[in-house]
Design a protein around this motif. Structure first.
Motif, PDB file in Angstrom:
ATOM      1  N   ARG A   1       0.821  -1.200   0.000  1.00  0.00           N
ATOM      2  CA  ARG A   1       0.000   0.000   0.000  1.00  0.00           C
ATOM      3  C   ARG A   1       0.860   1.257   0.000  1.00  0.00           C
ATOM      4  O   ARG A   1       1.819   1.367   0.754  1.00  0.00           O
ATOM      5  CB  ARG A   1      -0.912  -0.014   1.220  1.00  0.00           C
ATOM      6  CG  ARG A   1      -1.793   1.199   1.391  1.00  0.00           C
ATOM      7  CD  ARG A   1      -2.673   1.027   2.607  1.00  0.00           C
ATOM      8  NE  ARG A   1      -3.445   2.217   2.902  1.00  0.00           N
ATOM      9  CZ  ARG A   1      -4.297   2.327   3.907  1.00  0.00           C
ATOM     10  NH1 ARG A   1      -4.507   1.294   4.708  1.00  0.00           N
ATOM     11  NH2 ARG A   1      -4.956   3.465   4.097  1.00  0.00           N
ATOM     12  N   ARG A   2       0.508   2.184  -0.859  1.00  0.00           N
ATOM     13  CA  ARG A   2       1.218   3.444  -0.953  1.00  0.00           C
ATOM     14  C   ARG A   2       0.345   4.485  -1.625  1.00  0.00           C
ATOM     15  O   ARG A   2      -0.709   4.171  -2.182  1.00  0.00           O
ATOM     16  CB  ARG A   2       2.527   3.290  -1.727  1.00  0.00           C
ATOM     17  CG  ARG A   2       2.364   2.727  -3.134  1.00  0.00           C
ATOM     18  CD  ARG A   2       3.532   3.076  -4.019  1.00  0.00           C
ATOM     19  NE  ARG A   2       3.495   4.472  -4.418  1.00  0.00           N
ATOM     20  CZ  ARG A   2       4.274   5.008  -5.339  1.00  0.00           C
ATOM     21  NH1 ARG A   2       5.172   4.255  -5.958  1.00  0.00           N
ATOM     22  NH2 ARG A   2       4.177   6.284  -5.653  1.00  0.00           N
ATOM     23  N   ALA A   3       0.806   5.700  -1.561  1.00  0.00           N
ATOM     24  CA  ALA A   3       0.084   6.809  -2.160  1.00  0.00           C
ATOM     25  C   ALA A   3       0.554   7.050  -3.587  1.00  0.00           C
ATOM     26  O   ALA A   3       1.746   7.021  -3.873  1.00  0.00           O
ATOM     27  CB  ALA A   3       0.271   8.078  -1.336  1.00  0.00           C
ATOM     28  N   TYR A   4      -0.384   7.308  -4.460  1.00  0.00           N
ATOM     29  CA  TYR A   4      -0.096   7.655  -5.843  1.00  0.00           C
ATOM     30  C   TYR A   4      -0.671   9.025  -6.147  1.00  0.00           C
ATOM     31  O   TYR A   4      -1.743   9.393  -5.651  1.00  0.00           O
ATOM     32  CB  TYR A   4      -0.700   6.633  -6.805  1.00  0.00           C
ATOM     33  CG  TYR A   4       0.045   5.318  -6.866  1.00  0.00           C
ATOM     34  CD1 TYR A   4       0.940   5.047  -7.897  1.00  0.00           C
ATOM     35  CD2 TYR A   4      -0.146   4.349  -5.883  1.00  0.00           C
ATOM     36  CE1 TYR A   4       1.626   3.844  -7.953  1.00  0.00           C
ATOM     37  CE2 TYR A   4       0.541   3.151  -5.928  1.00  0.00           C
ATOM     38  CZ  TYR A   4       1.419   2.899  -6.963  1.00  0.00           C
ATOM     39  OH  TYR A   4       2.102   1.702  -7.008  1.00  0.00           O
ATOM     40  N   TRP A   5       0.035   9.771  -6.968  1.00  0.00           N
ATOM     41  CA  TRP A   5      -0.396  11.093  -7.398  1.00  0.00           C
ATOM     42  C   TRP A   5      -0.514  11.152  -8.905  1.00  0.00           C
ATOM     43  O   TRP A   5       0.305  10.585  -9.635  1.00  0.00           O
ATOM     44  CB  TRP A   5       0.599  12.162  -6.956  1.00  0.00           C
ATOM     45  CG  TRP A   5       0.618  12.413  -5.478  1.00  0.00           C
ATOM     46  CD1 TRP A   5       1.409  11.803  -4.555  1.00  0.00           C
ATOM     47  CD2 TRP A   5      -0.186  13.352  -4.767  1.00  0.00           C
ATOM     48  NE1 TRP A   5       1.155  12.308  -3.307  1.00  0.00           N
ATOM     49  CE2 TRP A   5       0.180  13.261  -3.402  1.00  0.00           C
ATOM     50  CE3 TRP A   5      -1.166  14.261  -5.146  1.00  0.00           C
ATOM     51  CZ2 TRP A   5      -0.411  14.044  -2.416  1.00  0.00           C
ATOM     52  CZ3 TRP A   5      -1.757  15.039  -4.166  1.00  0.00           C
ATOM     53  CH2 TRP A   5      -1.377  14.930  -2.824  1.00  0.00           C
ATOM     54  N   GLY A   6      -1.529  11.849  -9.369  1.00  0.00           N
ATOM     55  CA  GLY A   6      -1.636  12.117 -10.785  1.00  0.00           C
ATOM     56  C   GLY A   6      -0.738  13.277 -11.157  1.00  0.00           C
ATOM     57  O   GLY A   6      -0.135  13.926 -10.299  1.00  0.00           O
ATOM     58  N   GLN A   7      -0.642  13.559 -12.435  1.00  0.00           N
ATOM     59  CA  GLN A   7       0.208  14.641 -12.896  1.00  0.00           C
ATOM     60  C   GLN A   7      -0.467  16.001 -12.810  1.00  0.00           C
ATOM     61  O   GLN A   7       0.190  17.031 -12.964  1.00  0.00           O
ATOM     62  CB  GLN A   7       0.659  14.395 -14.338  1.00  0.00           C
ATOM     63  CG  GLN A   7      -0.472  14.400 -15.353  1.00  0.00           C
ATOM     64  CD  GLN A   7       0.010  14.104 -16.765  1.00  0.00           C
ATOM     65  OE1 GLN A   7       1.085  13.538 -16.966  1.00  0.00           O
ATOM     66  NE2 GLN A   7      -0.794  14.481 -17.744  1.00  0.00           N
ATOM     67  N   GLY A   8      -1.751  16.015 -12.570  1.00  0.00           N
ATOM     68  CA  GLY A   8      -2.481  17.256 -12.414  1.00  0.00           C
ATOM     69  C   GLY A   8      -3.174  17.695 -13.688  1.00  0.00           C
ATOM     70  O   GLY A   8      -2.742  17.381 -14.793  1.00  0.00           O
ATOM     71  N   THR A   9      -4.256  18.426 -13.511  1.00  0.00           N
ATOM     72  CA  THR A   9      -4.961  19.018 -14.634  1.00  0.00           C
ATOM     73  C   THR A   9      -5.296  20.465 -14.286  1.00  0.00           C
ATOM     74  O   THR A   9      -5.720  20.762 -13.169  1.00  0.00           O
ATOM     75  CB  THR A   9      -6.243  18.218 -14.975  1.00  0.00           C
ATOM     76  OG1 THR A   9      -6.860  18.764 -16.142  1.00  0.00           O
ATOM     77  CG2 THR A   9      -7.243  18.234 -13.830  1.00  0.00           C
ATOM     78  N   LEU A  10      -5.084  21.345 -15.228  1.00  0.00           N
ATOM     79  CA  LEU A  10      -5.241  22.774 -14.985  1.00  0.00           C
ATOM     80  C   LEU A  10      -6.669  23.222 -15.233  1.00  0.00           C
ATOM     81  O   LEU A  10      -7.236  22.968 -16.302  1.00  0.00           O
ATOM     82  CB  LEU A  10      -4.285  23.572 -15.869  1.00  0.00           C
ATOM     83  CG  LEU A  10      -4.377  25.097 -15.793  1.00  0.00           C
ATOM     84  CD1 LEU A  10      -4.017  25.584 -14.393  1.00  0.00           C
ATOM     85  CD2 LEU A  10      -3.479  25.741 -16.831  1.00  0.00           C
ATOM     86  N   VAL A  11      -7.229  23.901 -14.250  1.00  0.00           N
ATOM     87  CA  VAL A  11      -8.538  24.522 -14.373  1.00  0.00           C
ATOM     88  C   VAL A  11      -8.342  26.027 -14.313  1.00  0.00           C
ATOM     89  O   VAL A  11      -7.775  26.542 -13.348  1.00  0.00           O
ATOM     90  CB  VAL A  11      -9.497  24.070 -13.257  1.00  0.00           C
ATOM     91  CG1 VAL A  11     -10.816  24.833 -13.347  1.00  0.00           C
ATOM     92  CG2 VAL A  11      -9.743  22.576 -13.335  1.00  0.00           C
ATOM     93  N   THR A  12      -8.800  26.708 -15.328  1.00  0.00           N
ATOM     94  CA  THR A  12      -8.690  28.160 -15.376  1.00  0.00           C
ATOM     95  C   THR A  12     -10.087  28.763 -15.414  1.00  0.00           C
ATOM     96  O   THR A  12     -10.850  28.504 -16.344  1.00  0.00           O
ATOM     97  CB  THR A  12      -7.898  28.617 -16.608  1.00  0.00           C
ATOM     98  OG1 THR A  12      -6.598  28.030 -16.594  1.00  0.00           O
ATOM     99  CG2 THR A  12      -7.760  30.135 -16.611  1.00  0.00           C
ATOM    100  N   VAL A  13     -10.398  29.533 -14.397  1.00  0.00           N
ATOM    101  CA  VAL A  13     -11.699  30.184 -14.304  1.00  0.00           C
ATOM    102  C   VAL A  13     -11.537  31.632 -14.735  1.00  0.00           C
ATOM    103  O   VAL A  13     -10.721  32.372 -14.175  1.00  0.00           O
ATOM    104  CB  VAL A  13     -12.266  30.115 -12.882  1.00  0.00           C
ATOM    105  CG1 VAL A  13     -13.649  30.763 -12.830  1.00  0.00           C
ATOM    106  CG2 VAL A  13     -12.346  28.664 -12.413  1.00  0.00           C
ATOM    107  N   SER A  14     -12.295  32.024 -15.713  1.00  0.00           N
ATOM    108  CA  SER A  14     -12.202  33.367 -16.253  1.00  0.00           C
ATOM    109  C   SER A  14     -13.453  34.162 -15.942  1.00  0.00           C
ATOM    110  O   SER A  14     -14.533  33.610 -15.712  1.00  0.00           O
ATOM    111  CB  SER A  14     -11.983  33.325 -17.768  1.00  0.00           C
ATOM    112  OG  SER A  14     -13.113  32.780 -18.434  1.00  0.00           O
ATOM    113  N   SER A  15     -13.313  35.467 -15.939  1.00  0.00           N
ATOM    114  CA  SER A  15     -14.439  36.368 -15.714  1.00  0.00           C
ATOM    115  C   SER A  15     -14.940  36.940 -17.019  1.00  0.00           C
ATOM    116  O   SER A  15     -15.979  37.571 -17.078  1.00  0.00           O
ATOM    117  CB  SER A  15     -14.036  37.488 -14.762  1.00  0.00           C
ATOM    118  OG  SER A  15     -12.971  38.252 -15.303  1.00  0.00           O
TER     119      SER A  15
END
Length: 120
Positions: free
Chosen positions: A106-120
């Motif tokens: 058992r161990r922790a895994y991380w994804g590479q991430g995904t960028l969310v950009t919220v614009s006005s």
């Protein structure tokens, strides 16, 4: 062999919605707890929401009432439904998975991430 991959990031207007997915692939014995983290440029990762193996959930105060975390244990996929997005939600979202890989421990895994950009 085990891969954790996020998807669903992109550009969205303030007040809008999007859904992030985190797919775990490879030969897995089982997945324990999972979580979503948020990282703003220049800062560390902050916990957004967690979902336990039994289905229990917890949310950061900043997203309560707006975000919903869920998981499909058959598909080995976790989701984050993000509604009423705010400018401060902008950043990279990372998937965290506490799991047991086949033939491993058992161990922790991380994804590479995904960028969310919220614009006005």
């Amino acid at each position: 062999q085990v891969q954790v991959v996020e998807s669903g990031g992109g550009l969205v207007q303030a007040g809008g919605s999007t859904r992030l997915s985190c797919a775990v692939s490879g030969t897995i014995v089982g997945i324990k707890d999972m979580a979503w983290y948020h990282q703003i440029a220049g800062k560390g990762r902050e916990l957004v929401a967690t979902i336990l193996s039994g289905g229990g959930t917890n949310y950061a105060d900043s997203v309560k009432g707006r975000f919903t975390i869920s998981r499909d244990n058959v598909k080995n996929t976790m989701y984050l439904q993000m509604n009423n997005l705010k400018l401060e939600d902008t950043g990279v979202y990372y998937c965290y998975a506490d799991l047991i890989p086949a033939g491993g421990t058992r161990r922790a895994y991380w994804g590479q991430g995904t960028l969310v950009t919220v614009s006005s």
